[in-house]
Design a protein around this motif. Structure first.
Motif, PDB file in Angstrom:
ATOM      1  N   GLU A  29      29.035  37.644  37.347  1.00 22.03           N
ATOM      2  CA  GLU A  29      30.021  38.744  37.326  1.00 22.03           C
ATOM      3  C   GLU A  29      30.746  38.813  35.981  1.00 22.03           C
ATOM      4  O   GLU A  29      30.746  39.869  35.325  1.00 22.03           O
ATOM      5  N   CYS A  46      38.817  34.121  38.384  1.00 21.70           N
ATOM      6  CA  CYS A  46      38.882  35.108  37.307  1.00 21.70           C
ATOM      7  C   CYS A  46      40.296  35.137  36.721  1.00 21.70           C
ATOM      8  O   CYS A  46      41.260  34.738  37.384  1.00 21.70           O
ATOM      9  N   HIS A  95      35.739  37.220  43.562  1.00 21.51           N
ATOM     10  CA  HIS A  95      34.638  38.174  43.376  1.00 21.51           C
ATOM     11  C   HIS A  95      33.552  37.626  42.460  1.00 21.51           C
ATOM     12  O   HIS A  95      32.499  38.221  42.331  1.00 21.51           O
ATOM     13  N   GLU A  96      33.799  36.467  41.798  1.00 20.67           N
ATOM     14  CA  GLU A  96      32.793  35.909  40.874  1.00 20.67           C
ATOM     15  C   GLU A  96      31.963  34.899  41.644  1.00 20.67           C
ATOM     16  O   GLU A  96      32.111  33.698  41.460  1.00 20.67           O
TER      17      GLU A  96
HETATM   18 ZN   LIG Z   1      36.283  38.594  37.296  1.00 20.51          ZN
END
Ligand SMILES: [Zn+2]
Length: 346
Positions: free
Chosen positions: A149, A41, A64-65
């Motif tokens: 995400e 990200c 987190h993706e």
């Molecule tokens: Zn992200």
């Protein structure tokens, strides 16, 4: 359970240490996910560049993706089974506060972002609260699911804009989020123009069928006015975070245009508030996503509305995380880089 897993720790100074560690069992209410892919990200890139050291420290696992499969269930987890294909909505609202009470737990005052404020997905086994899970349909590959995400960010932005079919849309900033906002806005019936200064990104935007303009090479206000019959853009997404974009967004807004603030402005920009008064413009803040935005993102990918192949420009194994971040920071043609976390990832 596997005795050792690979994990990448941020150590500061643009460096990750890839190590073998012993995995922990999921706690009550958690699931353990075998991570398949994890996207890098813009926020991860900020962290890598040292801008978030105070927040994340020097033993943080980012990421987190992601996409993956459930590998183990903690006590008290219902509705999920080992092997389920999932993505994580990486928000933990934390203790009760007025934002949660008013139904806005996604921007809770005590929000913990998984992968920044706690360990993230750049490790082979990741334990997360079961309430963060969304199911990935069988016709969506785990590779493409790693885009859910950031796509959910775009779905949130477009939903809050109230975009109606046929409206003129300007997206300022054609990076990964801007490009996804443009795709979602187009799928919702908007007539989308992307403003961007990077020629590689402009070329990609044209290839994807968007009108484009380079504000350093044309008069962007004149161009939008000409395109819209002097009306101006009905919906504007500010996704660039720079002062010239803030100038542009007020200058090209139609009467009662909605301007959605997606970018993070580190400096307080100067804003032409007179234009807000004169044209009755509306400014809408949009941060992260709510569960329905995740569901919309998943449905859009499943329906083929998003060109994942155009977005994913690099895939490397977790062992090459340092090279992946270095390359992403320097390569002007890069859009979304994925790390392949598990070798058996599909
Ligand atoms: Zn992200």
């Amino acid at each position: 359970m596997t005795d050792q897993i690979t994990a990448a720790f941020y150590r500061g100074d643009k460096t990750f240490e890839v190590m073998q560690i012993a995995p922990e069992a999921p706690a009550a209410g958690e699931v353990q996910i075998e991570v398949a892919y994890c996207g890098i990200c813009g926020t991860d890139l900020h962290a890598y560049l040292g801008h978030m050291d105070q927040r994340i420290g020097f033993s943080r696992i980012l990421g987190h993706e992601m996409s993956g499969r459930i590998a183990a269930l903690g006590d008290g987890v219902d509705g999920w089974a080992i092997g389920d294909r999932v993505v994580v909505r990486p928000l933990d609202p934390g203790e009760d506060n007025p934002a949660i009470q008013r139904g806005h737990s996604h921007i809770s005052h005590n929000l913990k972002f998984l992968g920044l404020d706690s360990q993230g997905a750049m490790q082979q086994l990741w334990n997360v609260p079961a309430f963060t899970l969304h199911r990935v349909p069988e016709n969506v590959s785990l590779r493409d699911a790693a885009l859910i995400e950031p796509l959910a960010v775009a779905c949130h932005d477009v939903r809050l804009s109230g975009l109606k079919p046929g409206e003129d849309v300007l997206v300022i900033g054609g990076g990964p989020i801007g490009m996804l906002v443009a795709m979602v806005a187009k799928a919702a019936g908007g007539k989308v123009t992307i403003s961007e200064i990077n020629e590689n990104r402009l070329a990609l935007a044209s290839k994807l069928g968007f009108d484009t303009m380079n504000p350093t090479k044309t008069d962007p206000v004149a161009e939008i006015m000409q395109k819209t019959g002097d009306k101006g853009a009905d919906v504007i997404f500010e996704v660039s975070g720079v002062q010239p974009a803030v100038d542009l967004m007020t200058e090209v807004g139609a009467t009662r245009a909605r301007i959605v603030m997606v970018a993070i402005h580190a400096q307080k920009p100067q804003i032409d508030l007179f234009r807000f008064f004169w044209r009755e413009l509306q400014l809408i803040g949009a941060r992260v996503y709510e569960p329905e935005d995740y569901e919309k993102a998943i449905a859009s990918i499943a329906a083929g509305e998003i060109d994942a192949d155009a977005m994913i420009t690099d895939i490397r194994p977790l062992a090459e995380i340092n090279e992946a971040f270095d390359e992403l920071g320097r390569n002007p043609t890069a859009m979304k880089s994925l790390l392949k976390i598990s070798e058996q990832a599909l």
